[in-house]
Design a protein around this motif. Structure first.
Motif, PDB file in Angstrom:
ATOM      1  N   GLY A  91      -7.627  -2.172  -0.924  1.00  0.00           N
ATOM      2  CA  GLY A  91      -6.609  -3.215  -0.978  1.00  0.00           C
ATOM      3  C   GLY A  91      -6.481  -3.824  -2.360  1.00  0.00           C
ATOM      4  O   GLY A  91      -5.366  -4.101  -2.826  1.00  0.00           O
ATOM      5  N   GLN A  92      -7.618  -4.032  -3.046  1.00  0.00           N
ATOM      6  CA  GLN A  92      -7.586  -4.606  -4.392  1.00  0.00           C
ATOM      7  C   GLN A  92      -6.909  -3.667  -5.385  1.00  0.00           C
ATOM      8  O   GLN A  92      -6.094  -4.092  -6.202  1.00  0.00           O
ATOM      9  CB  GLN A  92      -9.009  -4.927  -4.854  1.00  0.00           C
ATOM     10  CG  GLN A  92      -9.670  -6.060  -4.071  1.00  0.00           C
ATOM     11  CD  GLN A  92     -11.143  -6.169  -4.399  1.00  0.00           C
ATOM     12  OE1 GLN A  92     -11.950  -5.325  -4.004  1.00  0.00           O
ATOM     13  NE2 GLN A  92     -11.499  -7.209  -5.114  1.00  0.00           N
ATOM     14  N   LEU A  93      -7.259  -2.371  -5.310  1.00  0.00           N
ATOM     15  CA  LEU A  93      -6.640  -1.403  -6.209  1.00  0.00           C
ATOM     16  C   LEU A  93      -5.149  -1.260  -5.913  1.00  0.00           C
ATOM     17  O   LEU A  93      -4.331  -1.138  -6.827  1.00  0.00           O
ATOM     18  CB  LEU A  93      -7.337  -0.039  -6.078  1.00  0.00           C
ATOM     19  CG  LEU A  93      -8.764   0.045  -6.632  1.00  0.00           C
ATOM     20  CD1 LEU A  93      -9.363   1.410  -6.334  1.00  0.00           C
ATOM     21  CD2 LEU A  93      -8.775  -0.208  -8.139  1.00  0.00           C
ATOM     22  N   ARG A  94      -4.794  -1.285  -4.635  1.00  0.00           N
ATOM     23  CA  ARG A  94      -3.389  -1.184  -4.256  1.00  0.00           C
ATOM     24  C   ARG A  94      -2.606  -2.386  -4.793  1.00  0.00           C
ATOM     25  O   ARG A  94      -1.480  -2.241  -5.273  1.00  0.00           O
ATOM     26  CB  ARG A  94      -3.262  -1.105  -2.743  1.00  0.00           C
ATOM     27  CG  ARG A  94      -1.841  -0.769  -2.260  1.00  0.00           C
ATOM     28  CD  ARG A  94      -1.751  -0.791  -0.752  1.00  0.00           C
ATOM     29  NE  ARG A  94      -2.564   0.266  -0.173  1.00  0.00           N
ATOM     30  CZ  ARG A  94      -3.521   0.063   0.725  1.00  0.00           C
ATOM     31  NH1 ARG A  94      -3.793  -1.168   1.134  1.00  0.00           N
ATOM     32  NH2 ARG A  94      -4.196   1.076   1.217  1.00  0.00           N
ATOM     33  N   ALA A  95      -3.211  -3.562  -4.730  1.00  0.00           N
ATOM     34  CA  ALA A  95      -2.545  -4.764  -5.234  1.00  0.00           C
ATOM     35  C   ALA A  95      -2.304  -4.676  -6.742  1.00  0.00           C
ATOM     36  O   ALA A  95      -1.274  -5.126  -7.243  1.00  0.00           O
ATOM     37  CB  ALA A  95      -3.387  -5.999  -4.909  1.00  0.00           C
ATOM     38  N   VAL A  96      -3.260  -4.070  -7.468  1.00  0.00           N
ATOM     39  CA  VAL A  96      -3.114  -3.914  -8.913  1.00  0.00           C
ATOM     40  C   VAL A  96      -1.965  -2.960  -9.230  1.00  0.00           C
ATOM     41  O   VAL A  96      -1.115  -3.226 -10.089  1.00  0.00           O
ATOM     42  CB  VAL A  96      -4.432  -3.387  -9.528  1.00  0.00           C
ATOM     43  CG1 VAL A  96      -4.199  -2.904 -10.948  1.00  0.00           C
ATOM     44  CG2 VAL A  96      -5.493  -4.481  -9.518  1.00  0.00           C
ATOM     45  N   ILE A  97      -1.926  -1.830  -8.531  1.00  0.00           N
ATOM     46  CA  ILE A  97      -0.911  -0.814  -8.803  1.00  0.00           C
ATOM     47  C   ILE A  97       0.478  -1.310  -8.431  1.00  0.00           C
ATOM     48  O   ILE A  97       1.481  -0.938  -9.051  1.00  0.00           O
ATOM     49  CB  ILE A  97      -1.257   0.483  -8.041  1.00  0.00           C
ATOM     50  CG1 ILE A  97      -2.576   1.058  -8.596  1.00  0.00           C
ATOM     51  CG2 ILE A  97      -0.138   1.508  -8.159  1.00  0.00           C
ATOM     52  CD1 ILE A  97      -3.124   2.217  -7.799  1.00  0.00           C
ATOM     53  N   ARG A  98       0.552  -2.176  -7.423  1.00  0.00           N
ATOM     54  CA  ARG A  98       1.851  -2.705  -7.000  1.00  0.00           C
ATOM     55  C   ARG A  98       2.426  -3.702  -7.999  1.00  0.00           C
ATOM     56  O   ARG A  98       3.602  -4.052  -7.918  1.00  0.00           O
ATOM     57  CB  ARG A  98       1.710  -3.386  -5.634  1.00  0.00           C
ATOM     58  CG  ARG A  98       1.632  -2.405  -4.467  1.00  0.00           C
ATOM     59  CD  ARG A  98       1.456  -3.166  -3.169  1.00  0.00           C
ATOM     60  NE  ARG A  98       1.458  -2.266  -2.026  1.00  0.00           N
ATOM     61  CZ  ARG A  98       1.186  -2.648  -0.777  1.00  0.00           C
ATOM     62  NH1 ARG A  98       0.877  -3.925  -0.525  1.00  0.00           N
ATOM     63  NH2 ARG A  98       1.216  -1.787   0.219  1.00  0.00           N
ATOM     64  N   LYS A  99       1.598  -4.185  -8.918  1.00  0.00           N
ATOM     65  CA  LYS A  99       2.056  -5.139  -9.930  1.00  0.00           C
ATOM     66  C   LYS A  99       1.778  -4.560 -11.316  1.00  0.00           C
ATOM     67  O   LYS A  99       0.815  -4.952 -11.993  1.00  0.00           O
ATOM     68  CB  LYS A  99       1.351  -6.481  -9.752  1.00  0.00           C
ATOM     69  CG  LYS A  99       1.663  -7.159  -8.414  1.00  0.00           C
ATOM     70  CD  LYS A  99       0.922  -8.475  -8.276  1.00  0.00           C
ATOM     71  CE  LYS A  99       1.235  -9.153  -6.941  1.00  0.00           C
ATOM     72  NZ  LYS A  99       0.497 -10.426  -6.774  1.00  0.00           N
ATOM     73  N   PRO A 100       2.597  -3.602 -11.742  1.00  0.00           N
ATOM     74  CA  PRO A 100       2.321  -2.909 -13.018  1.00  0.00           C
ATOM     75  C   PRO A 100       2.649  -3.736 -14.255  1.00  0.00           C
ATOM     76  O   PRO A 100       2.356  -3.307 -15.368  1.00  0.00           O
ATOM     77  CB  PRO A 100       3.231  -1.676 -12.927  1.00  0.00           C
ATOM     78  CG  PRO A 100       4.382  -2.125 -12.080  1.00  0.00           C
ATOM     79  CD  PRO A 100       3.799  -3.089 -11.077  1.00  0.00           C
TER      80      PRO A 100
END
Length: 344
Positions: free
Chosen positions: A78-87
């Motif tokens: 979830g943390q990595l997904r949140a990072v990738i979703r906000k480039p």
């Protein structure tokens, strides 16, 4: 015969486990307190004992991989997904690191040495090469975002075969070709695979694994990092003969340039009002890939062009230590002011 004074075996084992955990946590705390001496000291020891350490240099990627794994244990999908979703923050970091920093490096080099100096190429090259893997440890220790720095290191390294040649051509009209095979293999070993394993373990244990292993994994990761610094110093030591005639001229310039790289990331994110992002981006903009920088400098340019790169690589670790100390003081100062405000 009564056994009231006998201690059960499982209780004894638990006590030993508590002692080991406490020792590990105490070691980790002391290490971070004295890091401003330990890291430069490790660098010096690497130079002094370089002939003995050279045979262990191939172990550096594996030591780095363990450090990455330790950091990744605290990251979930979830943390990595949140990072990738906000480039947006990643794009801004790459602009600061690979656009603003090279322009400043070019300007500093021109003012100090003139436009035709090979030293200008070296200063610019240092700012164009990808983010350093060791930023992962520094960001983790300084309260930054480990998922964000992991994602940025992977993406920036993957883009470097395009970014580095384009940057050099843009500034100096010189073409270079980077062999991507070894770079990709190193990237997989150092970042991608250990990150995937760490995230998977985090998910399977629902985040409990980090707390369980931290008293043991954290001290060991610190020792691995000390070994990495010493072994990298040993690897650089043969090139010191190139530096001898230029140290008085170049050391202050290299210190200034590396310091400016940290400052660009720190002040370039101050407007966001987010300490975690500020810590992460300041380390990302200040540190570069050690091995790739040396390979490119010595493989494609004159030895004189390699001098600023090698110097900057040597300087970035001591300055990372100083940066960690400053961040720690600033954080404590803000916490103290906030605490006084709450008391009132």
């Amino acid at each position: 015969m009564p056994h009231r004074n006998l201690i059960p075996v499982h209780s004894s084992i638990q006590n030993e486990g508590c002692v080991t955990r406490n020792l590990g946590l105490a070691f980790n705390k002391r290490f971070e307190q004295w890091m401003f001496l330990i890291i430069p000291g490790s660098l010096v020891l690497g130079f002094l004992f370089a002939p003995m350490l050279h045979r262990f240099v191939p172990a550096v990627p594996y030591l780095f991989a363990y450090v990455t794994l330790t950091m990744a244990l605290g990251c979930g999908i979830g943390q990595l997904r949140a990072v990738i979703r906000k480039p947006g923050i990643m794009l801004w970091t790459f602009i600061l690191a690979h656009a603003a920093s090279p322009i400043i490096a070019y300007a500093v080099g021109m003012l100090a040495f003139g436009a035709d100096s090979p030293y200008v190429i070296g200063l610019v090259l240092f700012t164009i090469i990808p983010l350093g893997v060791s930023t992962v440890l520094w960001v983790g220790m300084s309260g930054g975002s480990v998922p964000l720095i992991l994602a940025m290191v992977v993406i920036d390294s993957a883009l470097s075969p395009f970014v580095v040649p384009a940057g050099i051509h843009l500034f100096f009209q010189t073409d270079i070709e980077i062999q991507t095979g070894q770079m990709i293999a190193d990237l997989l070993l150092i970042i991608v695979v250990p990150t995937a394993i760490g995230v998977l373990l985090h998910q399977v244990t629902k985040g409990r694994i980090q707390k369980a292993v931290h008293p043991y994994s954290a001290p060991l990761s610190k020792l691995c990092f000390v070994a990495v610094v010493s072994l990298n110093a040993a690897a650089i030591e043969p090139y010191l003969s190139v530096l001898q005639d230029d140290l008085l001229l170049l050391v202050p310039i290299a210190v200034l340039m590396v310091g400016l790289c940290y400052a660009i990331g720190f002040f370039g994110t101050a407007f966001m009002g987010n300490r975690e992002l500020q810590v992460t981006v300041s380390y990302a903009s200040g540190m570069r890939n050690i091995s790739l920088g040396i390979v490119l400098a010595l493989g494609y340019f004159s030895p004189l062009a390699a001098v600023p790169v090698v110097l900057s690589i040597l300087i970035q670790q001591p300055l990372a230590t100083l940066h960690h100390y400053v961040l720690h003081k600033l954080n404590n100062s803000k916490a103290g002011v906030k605490g006084k405000g709450q008391v009132r």
